[in-house]
Design a protein around this motif. Structure first.
Motif, PDB file in Angstrom:
ATOM      1  N   UNK A 163      87.511 -35.373  -4.139  1.00 17.79           N
ATOM      2  CA  UNK A 163      86.754 -36.610  -3.910  1.00 17.79           C
ATOM      3  C   UNK A 163      87.452 -37.853  -4.474  1.00 17.79           C
ATOM      4  N   UNK A 164      88.689 -38.050  -4.067  1.00 15.88           N
ATOM      5  CA  UNK A 164      89.468 -39.184  -4.560  1.00 15.88           C
ATOM      6  C   UNK A 164      88.866 -40.513  -4.123  1.00 15.88           C
ATOM      7  N   UNK A 165      88.326 -40.586  -2.913  1.00 18.92           N
ATOM      8  CA  UNK A 165      87.730 -41.842  -2.456  1.00 18.92           C
ATOM      9  C   UNK A 165      86.497 -42.191  -3.272  1.00 18.92           C
ATOM     10  N   UNK A 166      85.707 -41.191  -3.626  1.00 16.33           N
ATOM     11  CA  UNK A 166      84.544 -41.408  -4.480  1.00 16.33           C
ATOM     12  C   UNK A 166      84.976 -41.954  -5.835  1.00 16.33           C
ATOM     13  N   UNK A 167      85.962 -41.310  -6.465  1.00 12.63           N
ATOM     14  CA  UNK A 167      86.363 -41.723  -7.807  1.00 12.63           C
ATOM     15  C   UNK A 167      87.094 -43.059  -7.810  1.00 12.63           C
ATOM     16  N   UNK A 168      87.816 -43.385  -6.746  1.00 10.97           N
ATOM     17  CA  UNK A 168      88.432 -44.717  -6.668  1.00 10.97           C
ATOM     18  C   UNK A 168      87.364 -45.805  -6.758  1.00 10.97           C
ATOM     19  N   UNK A 169      86.257 -45.577  -6.073  1.00 12.58           N
ATOM     20  CA  UNK A 169      85.172 -46.566  -6.092  1.00 12.58           C
ATOM     21  C   UNK A 169      84.484 -46.595  -7.449  1.00 12.58           C
ATOM     22  N   UNK A 170      84.143 -45.432  -7.973  1.00 17.62           N
ATOM     23  CA  UNK A 170      83.406 -45.364  -9.242  1.00 17.62           C
ATOM     24  C   UNK A 170      84.224 -45.963 -10.379  1.00 17.62           C
ATOM     25  N   UNK A 171      85.535 -45.756 -10.356  1.00 15.33           N
ATOM     26  CA  UNK A 171      86.396 -46.296 -11.419  1.00 15.33           C
ATOM     27  C   UNK A 171      86.668 -47.786 -11.247  1.00 15.33           C
TER      28      UNK A 171
END
Length: 260
Positions: free
Chosen positions: A75-83
């Motif tokens: 879930x790299x796209x999820x974590x890019x946003x959350x970070x």
């Protein structure tokens, strides 16, 4: 219209057709989001009725949407946003359920200046991603073999546009999420998401004045990230907790969310 809204709410709006709305694509735009409850959504609609046009399709103003989001297994796209990464992407299938058009495959790019650029293609060859490998390779930085469906959502959308065709307002309600990994589901009963989409020439708007009058404040909201956090507690989501608490407070008719 869902039962939360007055059935005559749109009697004072001038309608705009789907074909006319096509002139307001705003594929390269600035997005600002607001989160509030349904009572304020209805009040806002009453206030803007004389200054915005409302999209009408087959006599209806509040249209059902379906979205399926894809991500990598980690879930790299999820974590890019959350970070809080400034440059990031989302990848999805979007179906406009009452529009009689094929689904769209869409890539959304957010750059470090806060602009959103959306690229999409009609899925006329079926919904198998392999059929659109060229589009994906050209527009998405993540390779196709690494992608899997993560979450789907459904919601109802009201779409407004100003007479100058330079800004569009979408109002999403009755959001429902289903996570493909956990099989968990969640529905936001009393939450409305307002998104103000405009090109760089729009410096002020009637919308801003109305929002201030009824104390609706800006608040980022990603359907993908919020839906993932609500349906998969195993994800690292500390940075989302203040937003999730705010949503839980608004979503007063739903069960309490257990925050880890």
């Amino acid at each position: 219209m869902p039962s939360q809204f007055d059935p005559g709410l749109f009697d004072t709006f001038n309608p705009i057709s789907l074909e006319e709305m096509g002139k307001v694509r705003l594929m390269n735009r600035i997005d600002t989001k607001f989160v509030t409850d349904l009572s304020k959504i209805e009040l806002l609609l009453q206030m803007v009725s004389g200054t915005y046009l409302a999209q009408q399709i087959n006599g209806f103003y509040n249209m059902p949407y379906y979205t399926c989001y894809f991500d990598t297994n980690d879930v790299l796209m999820f974590y890019d946003h959350v970070r809080g990464k400034k440059t990031r992407q989302k990848f999805r299938i979007r179906i406009y359920e009452n529009s009689e058009t094929p689904p769209f495959l869409e890539v959304k790019d957010k750059n470090n200046k806060g602009r959103t650029k959306k690229k999409r293609v009609l899925m006329e060859e079926g919904m198998k991603l392999d059929n659109y490998a060229g589009f994906i390779a050209e527009n998405l930085k993540y390779p196709l073999p690494l992608l899997s469906p993560m979450i789907e959502n459904r919601f109802n959308r009201i779409t407004l546009v100003n007479p100058a065709m330079s800004e569009r307002i979408t109002i999403d309600t009755e959001l429902e999420f289903h996570n493909f990994t956990t099989e968990n589901k969640f529905k936001l009963e009393n939450v409305g998401i307002i998104e103000w989409k405009r090109d760089g020439r729009v410096s002020s708007s009637n919308l801003e004045r109305f929002l201030r009058m009824i104390q609706i404040h800006q608040s980022g909201f990603s359907k993908y990230c919020i839906g993932m956090a609500l349906t998969n507690p195993e994800l690292r989501q500390n940075r989302l907790k203040p937003k999730l608490r705010m949503i839980n407070k608004i979503n007063r008719t739903s069960p309490f969310i257990n925050f880890y």
